[in-house]
Structures are given as structure tokens and as C-alpha cells.
Scaffold this active site. Structure first.
Site, PDB file in Angstrom:
ATOM      1  N   HIS A  91     -11.798   1.142   2.672  1.00 30.43           N
ATOM      2  CA  HIS A  91     -12.734   0.624   3.532  1.00 30.43           C
ATOM      3  C   HIS A  91     -13.558  -0.325   2.894  1.00 30.43           C
ATOM      4  O   HIS A  91     -13.123  -1.594   2.651  1.00 30.43           O
ATOM      5  CB  HIS A  91     -13.302   1.805   4.120  1.00 30.43           C
ATOM      6  N   HIS A 127      -5.126  -4.009   8.181  1.00 31.14           N
ATOM      7  CA  HIS A 127      -6.252  -3.544   8.928  1.00 31.14           C
ATOM      8  C   HIS A 127      -5.563  -2.495  10.040  1.00 31.14           C
ATOM      9  O   HIS A 127      -4.526  -2.837  10.398  1.00 31.14           O
ATOM     10  CB  HIS A 127      -7.128  -4.757   9.564  1.00 31.14           C
ATOM     11  N   ASP A 180     -12.762  -8.297   3.796  1.00 30.81           N
ATOM     12  CA  ASP A 180     -13.285  -8.141   2.378  1.00 30.81           C
ATOM     13  C   ASP A 180     -12.858  -9.090   1.408  1.00 30.81           C
ATOM     14  O   ASP A 180     -13.179  -9.382   0.362  1.00 30.81           O
ATOM     15  CB  ASP A 180     -12.803  -6.544   1.860  1.00 30.81           C
TER      16      ASP A 180
HETATM   17  N1  ACO Z   1      -0.741  -4.695   0.912  1.00 33.59           N
HETATM   18  C1  ACO Z   1       0.429  -4.270   1.407  1.00 33.59           C
HETATM   19  N2  ACO Z   1       0.912  -3.227   2.099  1.00 33.59           N
HETATM   20  C2  ACO Z   1       0.193  -2.962   3.072  1.00 33.59           C
HETATM   21  C3  ACO Z   1      -1.283  -3.485   3.109  1.00 33.59           C
HETATM   22  C4  ACO Z   1      -1.395  -4.143   1.821  1.00 33.59           C
HETATM   23  N3  ACO Z   1      -2.957  -4.511   1.755  1.00 33.59           N
HETATM   24  N4  ACO Z   1      -1.861  -3.054   4.223  1.00 33.59           N
HETATM   25  C5  ACO Z   1      -0.713  -2.267   4.757  1.00 33.59           C
HETATM   26  N5  ACO Z   1       0.221  -2.491   3.958  1.00 33.59           N
HETATM   27  C6  ACO Z   1       1.597  -2.117   4.628  1.00 33.59           C
HETATM   28  C7  ACO Z   1       1.841  -0.350   4.169  1.00 33.59           C
HETATM   29  O1  ACO Z   1       2.259  -0.330   3.142  1.00 33.59           O
HETATM   30  C8  ACO Z   1       2.442   0.151   5.191  1.00 33.59           C
HETATM   31  O2  ACO Z   1       3.976  -0.130   5.001  1.00 33.59           O
HETATM   32  P1  ACO Z   1       5.129   1.102   4.653  1.00 33.59           P
HETATM   33  O3  ACO Z   1       5.175   1.820   5.747  1.00 33.59           O
HETATM   34  O4  ACO Z   1       6.361   0.089   4.522  1.00 33.59           O
HETATM   35  O5  ACO Z   1       4.472   1.624   3.312  1.00 33.59           O
HETATM   36  C9  ACO Z   1       2.251  -0.547   6.492  1.00 33.59           C
HETATM   37  O6  ACO Z   1       1.663  -1.676   6.135  1.00 33.59           O
HETATM   38  C10 ACO Z   1       1.135   0.099   7.149  1.00 33.59           C
HETATM   39  O7  ACO Z   1       0.224   0.429   6.292  1.00 33.59           O
HETATM   40  P2  ACO Z   1      -0.786   1.681   6.859  1.00 33.59           P
HETATM   41  O8  ACO Z   1      -1.514   2.305   5.428  1.00 33.59           O
HETATM   42  O9  ACO Z   1      -0.110   2.914   7.345  1.00 33.59           O
HETATM   43  O10 ACO Z   1      -1.912   0.960   7.590  1.00 33.59           O
HETATM   44  P3  ACO Z   1      -3.414   1.708   8.021  1.00 33.59           P
HETATM   45  O11 ACO Z   1      -3.856   1.088   9.178  1.00 33.59           O
HETATM   46  O12 ACO Z   1      -3.338   3.406   7.930  1.00 33.59           O
HETATM   47  O13 ACO Z   1      -4.465   1.191   6.908  1.00 33.59           O
HETATM   48  C11 ACO Z   1      -5.744  -0.228   5.564  1.00 33.59           C
HETATM   49  C12 ACO Z   1      -5.151   0.038   6.854  1.00 33.59           C
HETATM   50  C13 ACO Z   1      -6.216   1.003   4.785  1.00 33.59           C
HETATM   51  C14 ACO Z   1      -6.954  -1.268   5.962  1.00 33.59           C
HETATM   52  C15 ACO Z   1      -4.646  -0.947   5.108  1.00 33.59           C
HETATM   53  O14 ACO Z   1      -4.113  -2.027   5.320  1.00 33.59           O
HETATM   54  C16 ACO Z   1      -4.989  -1.026   3.242  1.00 33.59           C
HETATM   55  O15 ACO Z   1      -4.960  -0.350   2.614  1.00 33.59           O
HETATM   56  N6  ACO Z   1      -5.397  -2.323   2.878  1.00 33.59           N
HETATM   57  C17 ACO Z   1      -5.710  -2.672   1.547  1.00 33.59           C
HETATM   58  C18 ACO Z   1      -7.347  -2.255   1.403  1.00 33.59           C
HETATM   59  C19 ACO Z   1      -8.397  -3.054   2.197  1.00 33.59           C
HETATM   60  O16 ACO Z   1      -8.350  -4.408   2.242  1.00 33.59           O
HETATM   61  N7  ACO Z   1      -9.087  -2.271   3.067  1.00 33.59           N
HETATM   62  C20 ACO Z   1     -10.112  -3.224   3.784  1.00 33.59           C
HETATM   63  C21 ACO Z   1      -9.967  -2.916   5.321  1.00 33.59           C
HETATM   64  S1  ACO Z   1     -11.147  -3.606   6.183  1.00 33.59           S
HETATM   65  C22 ACO Z   1     -12.507  -2.795   6.166  1.00 33.59           C
HETATM   66  O17 ACO Z   1     -12.679  -1.406   6.089  1.00 33.59           O
HETATM   67  C23 ACO Z   1     -13.690  -3.306   6.016  1.00 33.59           C
END
Ligand code: ACO
Length: 374
Positions: A216, A255, A308
Site C-alpha cells: 500500500h 493495483h 507510488d
Molecule cells: N509486479 C509483478 N507482478 C505483479 C505486480 C507487480 N507489481 N502486481 C501484480 N502482479 C501480478 C501478480 O504476481 C499476480 O500474478 P500471478 O497470479 O501470476 O502471481 C497478478 O498480477 C495479480 O496480483 P495480485 O497480487 O493478486 O493483485 P492484488 O490486486 O491482490 O494486489 C497490489 C494489488 C498489492 C497493488 C499488487 O499489484 C502489488 O503488489 N504491487 C506492487 C506494490 C505496489 O506498488 N503497491 C502500491 C499499490 S497503490 C497504493 O496502495 C497506493
């Protein structure tokens, strides 16, 4: 009525709100009153706070009065100063902020949230952060300057010097863009906390805790850490591919709601390009490959640039060290959190208490203790 379990509550509608809306398919962020974020970019943080609290952009008289209230409530009280003084210098800045905000709001009983308290929390957040920034260096806090706006005063309290107009603009833009964002994890946390009848400070302290995590609010610091590992723009493509092949996430991408480029990131990208060219040179190249590779891996669920990613470059240009980025996020989002708490307590107020699915044994078929120990 039982709703099936949804991991991470994905797709579950758990609030009705007029504070802001995230249109994940259309890539739109709408603030209270129906304003697109792009229309509000260029306004002051105080104007946005007034919009989210009161429901309309202030007239010049309303703005002057609102600014006066904020400026008058910036100081830390004795409890907060004592809590700050008790902290070790190497604690995480978010832990420091959580502690000082908590001490500032500690009092008898469980007061009902109101707008005055919300304004006080918004006003004193930057003072708590700046005071810890100085505490970490063994320096005394700098008293807030009531003649400066929220962003300018925040920067002033870091080192006692008036920041350049560009630095103020970078921070002010950031604060405006991050002030609210639908039912994100920390806002949900604040709403859950106040739904029990708890007070505003408790709700905001809980939200600060939720924001800290790298999934987050902690993602801007993590994005900067990641980008600092890239030796230069020419190494960007291989860096991204290696990282994804090693099953590491690209920080600042993906996201829960957006399936398009985050509209705030588009604005922040231009600010980073202007104010932080060295950062931008690497970040842009990393982004190019990241967008291509993330789409190739999940064409059904495009993971694009989130707020971010370029926040990291903009906050660095404003003058913050990377471990203070999440605190800047919290300073801005305090407006959204408190607005949501006021909305929830005034309009709904029902305790938020979802259900869980029992995965343990049925008491009737539970193994006997003899069988279990055999
Ligand atoms: N890098 C690589 N792969 C990703 C990323 C990423 N940043 N984000 C999602 N994915 C992939 C996952 O690996 C997953 O693939 P898989 O099933 O083959 O493993 C698929 O996309 C779905 O990902 P989830 O984690 O299920 O998506 P969720 O909606 O639960 O999570 C989150 C969203 C936490 C933001 C995620 O995209 C992430 O971890 N991003 C990186 C951290 C980040 O930038 N957070 C800031 C978010 S914005 C905010 O809160 C202000």
C-alpha cells in the site's frame, strides 16, 4: 444473506461514499462533488481538504477562514513532544508518526468524531513528521509558521528555511493528488475502527498502521529502493526481466482496482520529469519494459503504473529522504481518512463486522483427545 468468500475482499462493495471514486476501467479518479483529479491539479491542498470535508471548493472568504483554522492547529502538544522525545532515532518514520499522532490525540474517553478534530489531525500531521525528521538528526523541532500554507510550512519545518517555489509546488501537487482514493486498505481500516464507536484519533492511528505496508503506502519507498538498484537507463530492460523471472514484484506497478494507467501517476510522471531528471531517466526506461512485460504475463489483467512509482521521484525532488515518503502519503491521506470517518459516523455508523468461513473441524466429528494424541 451470505456472500461467498472473496480473498482480499476483491469485488466486495463495503461502503457507500461521496468522498471519492476510483473508476478502474476508465482510469478516472473522481473527488467529492464530481471533479476529475485532472481538474483539481493546480489547486492548493487547503482547497482540496475543504472540498473533501465540506463538499464544495471554498470561496475566497471560506478559504481564508479554513486556512486560518489549519494554521492555528499545527503545534504539537506536550504529550506528543514527550512521545517524540522518547523515541529512538532509528525507528521507522511511520512508527514515529503513528506514535506522535496517537499521543497528540490521547485524552479522556471516546469523543465522537467531528470536523474540528479532523482539521486538527490534518494540521498537526506535518508537524509530527517534521519533528521526527529533526529528532533523528538530534535537532529540536522547528515551530510551524502560520503565515505559510500547508505544503510550504511542512518543508519549512524540516530545516527552518523557506523552500523554493518549485519544491513547494512538487509537494503541494503530491498532497492534492493523494488526498483520497476510494475504499483503499487504510481508509477501510479507518472506517472499520470508527464503526465500533471509536474516536477519530484511534481511527487515524489504525489507518497509519495499514498504510505502512509495501503493498500500500510503503510502495513509493520500495519503488525508490528498486530503482536505485538499476545501474542506469541502459540496464533497465534486463533488470525488469530478471526481476520478474525471479518472481519479484515491480514496486509501483499493479493495483486492485485500476486496469489502466493511474491518472495520478500520469501527472506525477511529468513533475518527476521536470524536477528529478536523473530519477526520471532510469524510471522511464524501467517503466517501458515493465508495462510491456507485465501485460505479456497477464493480458487479462493489465498491471500498470500506480501512484507510488513517480511519487518517489517527486517527493525526492521536494526534498524528502526515501524513508519519509510513506509519511508524506499519510499527511495527505489524513484528509481522506478523516473525511471518510465523518461521513461514516454521520450517515451510516453501523458496526462493520463481516463473516468468516469456518475451516476447522465440526465439533461433532472432532477427533477425541486420545485419538489426537495417538
Ligand atoms: N509486479 C509483478 N507482478 C505483479 C505486480 C507487480 N507489481 N502486481 C501484480 N502482479 C501480478 C501478480 O504476481 C499476480 O500474478 P500471478 O497470479 O501470476 O502471481 C497478478 O498480477 C495479480 O496480483 P495480485 O497480487 O493478486 O493483485 P492484488 O490486486 O491482490 O494486489 C497490489 C494489488 C498489492 C497493488 C499488487 O499489484 C502489488 O503488489 N504491487 C506492487 C506494490 C505496489 O506498488 N503497491 C502500491 C499499490 S497503490 C497504493 O496502495 C497506493
Amino acid at each position: 444473506m451470505t456472500v461467498p468468500y472473496s480473498p482480499g475482499l476483491e469485488g466486495v462493495v463495503a461502503a457507500q461514499t461521496e468522498i471519492s471514486e476510483v473508476d478502474g476501467q476508465g482510469g478516472r479518479l473522481i473527488y467529492r462533488g464530481g471533479y476529475l483529479i485532472e481538474e483539481l491539479f493546480g489547486k492548493s491542498f487547503e482547497e482540496i481538504a475543504h472540498l473533501l470535508y465540506v463538499g464544495h471548493l471554498p470561496s475566497s472568504t471560506e478559504l481564508a477562514e479554513f486556512k486560518g483554522k489549519l494554521a492555528a492547529r499545527r503545534s504539537l502538544n506536550e504529550q506528543a513532544r514527550a512521545a517524540l522525545a522518547g523515541l529512538k532515532r532509528d525507528v521507522d518514520p511511520m512508527d514515529a508518526m503513528r506514535t506522535v499522532v496517537s499521543a497528540q490525540g490521547a485524552g479522556p474517553g471516546c469523543p465522537k468524531p467531528d470536523l474540528d478534530q479532523a482539521i486538527s489531525l490534518t494540521a498537526s500531521g506535518p508537524t509530527a513528521v517534521a519533528a521526527f525528521y529533526r529528532h533523528r538528526q538530534g535537532l529540536a523541532p522547528i515551530e510551524p509558521r502560520p503565515d505559510l500554507g500547508e505544503a510550504a510550512n511542512f518543508l519549512y519545518m524540516l530545516d527552518g528555511k523557506e523552500a523554493s517555489p518549485d519544491r513547494v509546488r512538487y509537494l503541494e501537487s503530491y498532497l492534492v493528488l493523494l488526498a483520497d482514493h476510494g475504499l483503499n486498505a487504510s481508509t477501510f481500516t479507518a472506517r472499520v475502527t470508527c464503526s465500533t464507536g471509536s474516536d477519530l484519533t484511534s481511527s487515524i492511528v489504525a489507518a497509519i498502521g495499514a498504510l505502512k505496508g509495501p503493498a500500500h503506502g510503503g510502495a513509493a519507498t520500495a519503488a525508490m529502493d528498486m530503482l536505485q538498484e538499476v545501474p542506469g537507463p541502459d540496464a533497465a530492460e534486463q533488470f525488469v526481466i530478471d526481476r520478474l523471472n525471479n518472481h519479484q514484484r515491480l514496486m509501483g506497478f499493479g493495483h486492485r482496482v485500476y486496469r489502466t494507467y493511474d491518472p495520478r501517476a500520469r501527472i506525477l510522471r511529468e513533475l518527476a520529469r521536470e524536477g528529478n531528471p536523473d530519477f526520471y531517466a532510469v524510471a522511464f526506461k524501467v517503466e517501458e519494459t515493465a508495462l510491456r512485460e507485465l501485460l505479456a504475463r497477464h493480458p487479462e489483467r493489465p498491471n500498470a503504473t500506480n501512484v507510488d512509482y513517480y511519487s518517489a521521484g517527486v517527493l525526492q525532488a521536494a526534498g524528502f529522504p526515501k524513508d519519509f515518503f510513506t509519511c508524506c502519503f499519510a499527511v495527505s491521506r489524513t484528509v481522506g481518512w478523516t473525511a471518510h470517518v465523518l461521513e461514516y459516523t454521520q450517515k451510516d455508523g453501523r458496526i462493520i463486522r463481516p463473516a468468516s468461513e469456518w475451516m476447522g473441524p465440526d465439533p461433532a466429528n472432532r477427533p477425541t483427545s486420545a485419538a489426537a494424541s495417538a
